[in-house]
Motif scaffolding. Structure first.
Motif, PDB file in Angstrom:
ATOM      1  N   GLU A  97       0.850  -1.198   0.000  1.00 10.44           N
ATOM      2  CA  GLU A  97       0.000   0.000   0.000  1.00 10.44           C
ATOM      3  C   GLU A  97       0.883   1.244   0.000  1.00 10.44           C
ATOM      4  OE1 GLU A  97      -3.482   1.884  -0.411  1.00 10.44           O
ATOM      5  OE2 GLU A  97      -3.395  -0.288  -0.078  1.00 10.44           O
ATOM      6  N   GLY A  98       1.038   1.864  -1.184  1.00  9.67           N
ATOM      7  CA  GLY A  98       1.801   3.106  -1.277  1.00  9.67           C
ATOM      8  C   GLY A  98       3.287   2.937  -1.535  1.00  9.67           C
ATOM      9  N   TYR A  99       3.777   1.721  -1.591  1.00 12.53           N
ATOM     10  CA  TYR A  99       5.191   1.512  -1.859  1.00 12.53           C
ATOM     11  C   TYR A  99       5.407   0.114  -2.441  1.00 12.53           C
ATOM     12  CZ  TYR A  99       5.326  -1.183   2.537  1.00 12.53           C
ATOM     13  OH  TYR A  99       5.097  -2.104   3.524  1.00 12.53           O
ATOM     14  N   ARG A 100       6.647  -0.182  -2.821  1.00 15.73           N
ATOM     15  CA  ARG A 100       6.996  -1.484  -3.372  1.00 15.73           C
ATOM     16  C   ARG A 100       8.209  -2.041  -2.620  1.00 15.73           C
ATOM     17  NH1 ARG A 100       4.866   1.571  -7.434  1.00 15.73           N
ATOM     18  NH2 ARG A 100       3.866   0.573  -9.228  1.00 15.73           N
ATOM     19  N   VAL A 101       8.330  -3.359  -2.656  1.00 19.03           N
ATOM     20  CA  VAL A 101       9.477  -4.024  -2.047  1.00 19.03           C
ATOM     21  C   VAL A 101      10.176  -4.845  -3.127  1.00 19.03           C
ATOM     22  CG1 VAL A 101      10.289  -5.660  -0.305  1.00 19.03           C
ATOM     23  CG2 VAL A 101       8.354  -4.142   0.215  1.00 19.03           C
ATOM     24  N   TYR A 102      11.409  -4.452  -3.430  1.00 18.20           N
ATOM     25  CA  TYR A 102      12.247  -5.193  -4.379  1.00 18.20           C
ATOM     26  C   TYR A 102      13.182  -6.085  -3.574  1.00 18.20           C
ATOM     27  CZ  TYR A 102      16.430  -6.033  -7.232  1.00 18.20           C
ATOM     28  OH  TYR A 102      17.517  -6.609  -7.861  1.00 18.20           O
ATOM     29  N   ARG A 103      13.320  -7.334  -3.993  1.00 19.74           N
ATOM     30  CA  ARG A 103      14.197  -8.273  -3.308  1.00 19.74           C
ATOM     31  C   ARG A 103      15.059  -9.006  -4.313  1.00 19.74           C
ATOM     32  NH1 ARG A 103      13.039 -13.880  -2.543  1.00 19.74           N
ATOM     33  NH2 ARG A 103      14.241 -14.868  -0.891  1.00 19.74           N
ATOM     34  N   HIS A 104      16.356  -9.011  -4.056  1.00 17.77           N
ATOM     35  CA  HIS A 104      17.275  -9.872  -4.780  1.00 17.77           C
ATOM     36  C   HIS A 104      17.723 -10.907  -3.773  1.00 17.77           C
ATOM     37  CE1 HIS A 104      20.546 -11.549  -7.030  1.00 17.77           C
ATOM     38  NE2 HIS A 104      20.497 -10.638  -7.985  1.00 17.77           N
ATOM     39  N   LYS A 105      17.321 -12.141  -3.983  1.00 14.79           N
ATOM     40  CA  LYS A 105      17.580 -13.187  -2.997  1.00 14.79           C
ATOM     41  C   LYS A 105      19.055 -13.252  -2.614  1.00 14.79           C
ATOM     42  CE  LYS A 105      16.956 -18.101  -2.058  1.00 14.79           C
ATOM     43  NZ  LYS A 105      16.650 -19.437  -2.611  1.00 14.79           N
ATOM     44  N   ASN A 106      19.282 -13.293  -1.319  1.00 10.09           N
ATOM     45  CA  ASN A 106      20.615 -13.409  -0.722  1.00 10.09           C
ATOM     46  C   ASN A 106      21.516 -12.208  -0.978  1.00 10.09           C
ATOM     47  OD1 ASN A 106      20.131 -15.978   0.411  1.00 10.09           O
ATOM     48  ND2 ASN A 106      20.660 -16.990  -1.523  1.00 10.09           N
ATOM     49  N   VAL A 107      20.939 -11.103  -1.482  1.00  7.93           N
ATOM     50  CA  VAL A 107      21.771  -9.929  -1.755  1.00  7.93           C
ATOM     51  C   VAL A 107      21.247  -8.675  -1.039  1.00  7.93           C
ATOM     52  CG1 VAL A 107      22.789  -8.438  -3.526  1.00  7.93           C
ATOM     53  CG2 VAL A 107      22.414 -10.864  -4.000  1.00  7.93           C
ATOM     54  N   ALA A 108      20.009  -8.278  -1.335  1.00  6.10           N
ATOM     55  CA  ALA A 108      19.507  -7.011  -0.798  1.00  6.10           C
ATOM     56  C   ALA A 108      18.000  -6.915  -0.935  1.00  6.10           C
ATOM     57  CB  ALA A 108      20.168  -5.827  -1.513  1.00  6.10           C
ATOM     58  N   LEU A 109      17.449  -5.949  -0.215  1.00  8.40           N
ATOM     59  CA  LEU A 109      16.023  -5.643  -0.280  1.00  8.40           C
ATOM     60  C   LEU A 109      15.885  -4.128  -0.304  1.00  8.40           C
ATOM     61  CD1 LEU A 109      13.205  -7.384   1.681  1.00  8.40           C
ATOM     62  CD2 LEU A 109      13.385  -4.897   1.817  1.00  8.40           C
ATOM     63  N   ILE A 110      15.083  -3.599  -1.230  1.00  9.40           N
ATOM     64  CA  ILE A 110      14.870  -2.152  -1.351  1.00  9.40           C
ATOM     65  C   ILE A 110      13.388  -1.847  -1.153  1.00  9.40           C
ATOM     66  CG2 ILE A 110      15.000  -0.112  -2.850  1.00  9.40           C
ATOM     67  CD1 ILE A 110      17.322  -1.413  -4.307  1.00  9.40           C
ATOM     68  N   ILE A 111      13.110  -0.893  -0.277  1.00  7.28           N
ATOM     69  CA  ILE A 111      11.750  -0.381  -0.095  1.00  7.28           C
ATOM     70  C   ILE A 111      11.702   0.988  -0.758  1.00  7.28           C
ATOM     71  CG2 ILE A 111      10.036   0.374   1.588  1.00  7.28           C
ATOM     72  CD1 ILE A 111      11.202  -1.664   3.534  1.00  7.28           C
ATOM     73  N   TYR A 112      10.805   1.153  -1.716  1.00  6.13           N
ATOM     74  CA  TYR A 112      10.786   2.401  -2.471  1.00  6.13           C
ATOM     75  C   TYR A 112       9.367   2.778  -2.885  1.00  6.13           C
ATOM     76  CZ  TYR A 112      10.335  -0.500  -6.710  1.00  6.13           C
ATOM     77  OH  TYR A 112       9.909  -1.404  -7.663  1.00  6.13           O
ATOM     78  N   ALA A 113       9.186   4.061  -3.126  1.00  7.36           N
ATOM     79  CA  ALA A 113       7.933   4.601  -3.660  1.00  7.36           C
ATOM     80  C   ALA A 113       8.315   5.707  -4.628  1.00  7.36           C
ATOM     81  CB  ALA A 113       7.054   5.149  -2.541  1.00  7.36           C
TER      82      ALA A 113
END
Length: 268
Positions: A97-113
């Motif tokens: 709701e209002g943002y997205r979650v990008y995940r690269h397995k075993n590397v990183a996670l980005i929360i962005y809007a």
């Protein structure tokens, strides 16, 4: 005995600083080693300052900064989590709701809007040690951040005649960014003006000793499949328009894969 906590030292880096692109990252240098600086420098980020970011944010509604943080135990578990979607690849985007979650397995996670200037990335303290995967994650960030500025990203490498566009695996995570209106290319080699006969080149393993021209429809489909822009809702309107413009205005060539020499003249 009192344990002394190290004071945070926040460092700022700007992408292609000489061109005043309002795209930054920041991180606490007490949490990350030299690997992160090495990969940022290779991608053409230069050390900057909080003041320079603040000034850019005031001047551009499209200024972006990625706050790179050492992942908490909960975020680290999420990064390493084995999901059913993993069979489709290491990367995923989950809309919230209002943002997205990008995940690269075993590397990183980005929360962005896209409506927010500041985005957050969680990763291991040794982020940067695996250059390819880290390059993929940072190029995803660059692709999203540059798109509102009229710059579209593709997996590929620059050559004398233009750019060779390929898939992520073949490019080993390297990307090129094309400023469609400003007619400039940004890459790990720096930046260059697009020549009058700038070419977008696709490699073909079945082709030998000759080049073939791509028509605009072929090039549009090829570029749409090769962009480094991903989203749960597909390509944005702006990215589609930039791809259409490129397909209409520049020459597309198919070149034999077996005679491809990176960063050289590909004319036969």
């Amino acid at each position: 005995m009192t344990t002394q906590v190290a004071e945070k030292t926040i460092k700022y880096f700007q992408y292609q600083k000489g061109h005043k692109l309002p795209v930054f990252v920041k991180f606490d240098s007490t949490s990350f080693g030299s690997e992160l600086v090495t990969v940022l420098t290779a991608l053409r980020f230069s050390e900057s300052s909080e003041t320079e970011y603040d000034d850019a944010a005031k001047q551009s509604p499209h200024a972006r900064i990625l706050d790179i943080q050492e992942a908490s135990p909960a975020v680290a578990r999420q990064i390493a989590y084995v999901a059913s979607s993993d069979r489709y690849g290491a990367e995923s985007i989950v809309p919230k709701e209002g943002y997205r979650v990008y995940r690269h397995k075993n590397v990183a996670l980005i929360i962005y809007a896209f409506s927010a200037k500041e985005w957050t990335m969680g990763c291991d303290a040794h982020f940067g040690s695996d250059e390819k995967d880290c390059r993929v994650v940072l190029n995803r960030y660059l692709t999203w951040a540059l798109a509102p500025l009229g710059v579209v990203g593709f997996w590929g490498v620059p050559v004398e005649e233009g750019v060779v566009v390929m898939n992520q695996r073949d490019s080993t995570g390297e990307a090129v960014f094309i400023d469609v209106r400003g007619r400039r290319v940004f890459s790990i080699d720096g930046s260059s003006r697009m020549k009058a006969r700038f070419r977008v080149i696709r490699l073909d393993s079945t082709l030998h000793n000759k080049n073939l021209k791509m028509n605009s429809s072929e090039m549009m489909a090829f570029l749409a499949a090769s962009t480094s822009y991903i989203d749960s809702q597909g390509l944005s309107v702006g990215v589609r328009q930039m791809i259409q413009s490129l397909s209409r205005d520049v020459e597309g060539l198919v070149h034999p894969r077996d005679s491809f020499k990176p960063r050289t003249d590909l004319s036969l």
